[in-house]
Enzyme design. Structure first.
Site, PDB file in Angstrom:
ATOM      1  N   ASN A   1      13.685  -4.890  26.734  1.00 50.87           N
ATOM      2  CA  ASN A   1      13.005  -4.144  25.682  1.00 50.87           C
ATOM      3  C   ASN A   1      12.172  -5.089  24.799  1.00 50.87           C
ATOM      4  O   ASN A   1      12.715  -5.858  24.016  1.00 50.87           O
ATOM      5  CB  ASN A   1      14.070  -3.427  24.838  1.00 50.87           C
TER       6      ASN A   1
ATOM      7  N   GLU B   1      24.846  -1.520  32.513  1.00 55.09           N
ATOM      8  CA  GLU B   1      25.466  -0.991  31.294  1.00 55.09           C
ATOM      9  C   GLU B   1      26.654  -0.136  31.693  1.00 55.09           C
ATOM     10  O   GLU B   1      26.492   0.909  32.324  1.00 55.09           O
ATOM     11  CB  GLU B   1      24.451  -0.185  30.490  1.00 55.09           C
TER      12      GLU B   1
ATOM     13  N   GLY C   1      10.933   2.818  20.094  1.00 53.85           N
ATOM     14  CA  GLY C   1      12.038   3.770  20.268  1.00 53.85           C
ATOM     15  C   GLY C   1      12.064   4.857  19.207  1.00 53.85           C
ATOM     16  O   GLY C   1      11.059   5.536  18.955  1.00 53.85           O
TER      17      GLY C   1
ATOM     18  N   ASP D   1      23.041  -4.477  22.366  1.00 54.47           N
ATOM     19  CA  ASP D   1      23.188  -3.065  22.727  1.00 54.47           C
ATOM     20  C   ASP D   1      23.126  -2.267  21.437  1.00 54.47           C
ATOM     21  O   ASP D   1      23.838  -2.564  20.482  1.00 54.47           O
ATOM     22  CB  ASP D   1      24.511  -2.830  23.466  1.00 54.47           C
ATOM     23  N   SER D   2      22.238  -1.285  21.417  1.00 56.46           N
ATOM     24  CA  SER D   2      22.058  -0.565  20.161  1.00 56.46           C
ATOM     25  C   SER D   2      21.891   0.914  20.410  1.00 56.46           C
ATOM     26  O   SER D   2      21.698   1.346  21.551  1.00 56.46           O
ATOM     27  CB  SER D   2      20.867  -1.131  19.383  1.00 56.46           C
TER      28      SER D   2
ATOM     29  N   LYS E   1      11.283  -4.556   8.549  1.00 57.13           N
ATOM     30  CA  LYS E   1      12.387  -3.824   9.200  1.00 57.13           C
ATOM     31  C   LYS E   1      13.628  -4.716   9.287  1.00 57.13           C
ATOM     32  O   LYS E   1      14.732  -4.295   8.978  1.00 57.13           O
ATOM     33  CB  LYS E   1      11.937  -3.342  10.591  1.00 57.13           C
TER      34      LYS E   1
END
Ligand code: ITT
Length: 193
Positions: free
Chosen positions: A8, A33, A153, A62-63, A173
């Site tokens: 990503n 995953e 996203g 991982d979110s 952010k």
């Protein structure tokens, strides 16, 4: 060198902005995953697999986005839901309920094959497999109609403090996001090594 393993580019941009190019290098690898109701075991398993692939220290991230009215959905399934339904549809779903509160959560998992000097340091998971360390960040917000062109996203539909994450630069952010918070606790530990 520490390898930030992800497919990503949005995650990578934020990690680079925070940690700097001298600390991380990117490694594009799609680790398996595992299915789990929480992010921690997914990140831990991912870091172990990524370390076996890369052979040098790795960090994986991982979110997910957790909507309170839907018991945390999409949570660990956030990537699947983004790919299949799309962010607009999650906004449409949120409009069917009054409570639009939500949280982003990020779990960073570090693995260097076990050669971690400090066995009692933060976030250590040593369950008989390769030790990993977990660094977690959360941020609360509200699901809103999409606004903003930045981020990636679910950022356009996640509002915090009056602006969506897509209306902030990576730096702004990172100052308050789930990833920024996880990166801060990771950096605090990593700088001491
Ligand atoms: P890697 O596993 O290769 O790192 P991924 O995008 O598949 O990349 P995840 O499995 O962690 O990552 O899925 C996370 C999902 O949540 C995915 O749909 C992301 O776009 C989204 N997401 C994660 N962090 C986000 C953020 O800071 N802002 C907006 N959306 C985010």
């Amino acid at each position: 060198m520490l390898h930030y393993v992800t497919t990503n580019p949005g995650k990578l941009r934020e990690a680079r902005q925070y940690l700097g190019d001298e600390t991380i290098t990117d490694y594009d690898y799609d680790y398996t995953e595992i299915q789990h109701a929480s992010l921690e075991p997914i990140a831990a398993a991912g870091a172990r697999e990524a370390y076996r692939e890369v052979g040098e220290p790795v960090v994986v991230d991982d979110s997910g986005l957790f909507l309170d009215a839907f018991d945390g959905f999409p949570g660990p399934y956030s990537a699947y839901v983004e790919d299949t339904l799309g962010v607009e549809t999650v906004w449409e779903l949120a409009q069917t309920v009054e409570d639009r509160s939500a949280a982003f959560r990020c779990v960073m998992a570090y693995c260097d094959g076990g050669a971690v000097d400090d066995p009692t340091g933060p976030g250590r998971v040593d369950d008989g497999e390769l030790p990993v360390r977990l660094f977690v960040g959360d941020v609360a917000g509200t699901i809103v109609a999409p606004r903003g062109d930045g981020g990636f996203g679910y950022d356009p539909i996640f509002e915090h403090d009056g602006s969506t994450f897509a209306e902030r630069s990576s730096e702004a952010k990172n100052e308050l996001s789930h990833r920024g918070r996880a990166l801060a606790s990771f950096a605090e530990w990593h700088d001491r090594q």
